[in-house]
Design an enzyme around this catalytic site. Structure first.
Site, short mmCIF file in Angstrom:
data_model
loop_
_atom_site.label_atom_id
_atom_site.label_comp_id
_atom_site.label_asym_id
_atom_site.label_seq_id
_atom_site.Cartn_x
_atom_site.Cartn_y
_atom_site.Cartn_z
N CYS A 88 0.78 -1.21 0.00
CA CYS A 88 -0.17 0.04 0.26
C CYS A 88 0.80 1.25 -0.12
CB CYS A 88 -1.00 0.01 1.22
SG CYS A 88 -0.03 -0.26 2.64
C1 LIG Z 1 0.37 -4.85 3.37
S1 LIG Z 1 1.51 -6.19 3.67
C2 LIG Z 1 0.42 -7.36 3.91
C3 LIG Z 1 -0.13 -7.30 5.18
C4 LIG Z 1 -0.94 -8.58 5.29
N1 LIG Z 1 -2.01 -8.89 4.78
C5 LIG Z 1 -1.29 -8.97 6.91
O1 LIG Z 1 -2.40 -8.87 7.29
O2 LIG Z 1 -0.43 -9.08 7.79
C6 LIG Z 1 2.20 -6.56 1.81
C7 LIG Z 1 3.03 -7.55 1.69
O3 LIG Z 1 3.49 -7.49 0.33
C8 LIG Z 1 4.58 -8.24 0.10
N2 LIG Z 1 5.34 -8.20 -1.05
C9 LIG Z 1 5.61 -7.03 -1.41
N3 LIG Z 1 5.98 -7.46 -3.03
C10 LIG Z 1 5.82 -8.73 -3.11
C11 LIG Z 1 6.24 -9.55 -4.26
N4 LIG Z 1 6.62 -8.94 -5.40
N5 LIG Z 1 5.68 -10.93 -4.02
C12 LIG Z 1 5.36 -11.17 -3.03
N6 LIG Z 1 4.87 -10.52 -1.76
C13 LIG Z 1 5.25 -9.15 -1.94
C14 LIG Z 1 5.35 -7.47 1.17
O4 LIG Z 1 6.55 -8.31 1.91
C15 LIG Z 1 4.30 -7.24 2.45
O5 LIG Z 1 4.27 -8.50 3.35
#
Ligand SMILES: C[S@@+](CC[C@H](N)C(=O)[O-])C[C@H]1O[C@@H](n2cnc3c(N)ncnc32)[C@H](O)[C@@H]1O
Length: 235
Positions: A88
């Protein structure tokens, strides 16, 4: 979390995949509500390690941006619900607010995975400003074209049993469903007033006020325990 959350193997509970699962906040909510999380995906090792400590099902260390529409792995898991909170930062008021820095495209990838797998339901969560972004317009178009009815709502955590003022946008989709069908159910369960810190912790805190360092001088730093906490960014 002290104990691992045991995976729910009840055959009646719906199968859920969590994409961009982080340390598992969304997974935990679905688990607590009785759903069967079958797998999760993320590519950040520290979050994956925490997730593994909390759950028994598998979390895959996958970079979801480089799959080039090769989504067979998700189809093979036969999820009935796909949930996810793609990054985000590029939409957030706390970030640079430039949705074209790259991470914004991960929301589009989420919608492409959903429309390739076609689960009965999906849930995408993001910051409030995501709703007004061009990326979300694109996401919406992809999901609508695949036949999803959308229920879109901004929920404030302090009206959902958390003593914290934190607004987040949620879009629930139902395959061949109608738009806004879930809204009455979501609104019906909201509290009449925000949960305060005193409501949550009772008499454990022997103080009436506390200080949190303001990020901007337009914001105050002293808070009463008779209000929700401002958004907690890190501990
Ligand atoms: C906003 S957080 C998600 C939080 C989660 N839904 C929770 O409730 O704890 C976004 C996540 O996307 C992951 N992320 C970012 N880029 C990514 C990618 N290219 N592939 C997989 N995961 C990714 C980050 O590591 C992060 O943990």
């Amino acid at each position: 979390m002290k104990e691992k959350y045991k995976d729910d193997k009840k055959s009646s509970s719906l199968r859920v995949l969590d994409l961009f699962a982080g340390c598992g906040g969304l997974s935990l909510g679905f688990h607590n509500a009785g759903f069967n999380i079958v797998a999760a995906f993320d590519n950040w090792k520290p979050a994956i390690e925490v997730y593994q400590k909390n759950f028994n099902h598998q979390i895959f260390d996958y970079d979801l941006s480089i799959l080039r529409k090769n989504y067979q792995i998700f189809r093979e898991m036969r999820p009935e619900i796909i949930i996810g909170g793609p990054p985000c930062q590029d939409f957030s008021s706390a970030g640079k607010r430039n949705e074209d820095l790259g991470r914004g495209d991960l929301s589009i990838i989420f919608s492409e995975i959903v429309t390739s797998v076609l689960p009965q339901w999906f849930l995408i969560e993001n910051v409030e400003l995501f709703r007004k972004s061009n990326k979300y317009k694109e996401v919406r178009k992809i999901l609508k074209a695949a036949g999803y009815g959308l229920s879109e709502i901004v929920l404030d955590a302090s009206l959902c049993g958390v003593p914290q003022k934190r607004k987040r946008f949620f879009c629930f989709g139902e395959l061949q469903g109608t738009d806004e069908s879930l809204e009455p159910y979501l609104k019906k369960r909201l509290a009449d007033k925000p949960m305060t810190i005193r409501d949550y912790l009772g008499k454990k805190l022997e103080i009436q006020y506390y200080y949190r360092h303001p990020r901007s001088y337009q914001r105050r730093g002293i808070f009463s325990i008779d209000e929700p906490s401002p958004t907690v960014r890190r501990s």
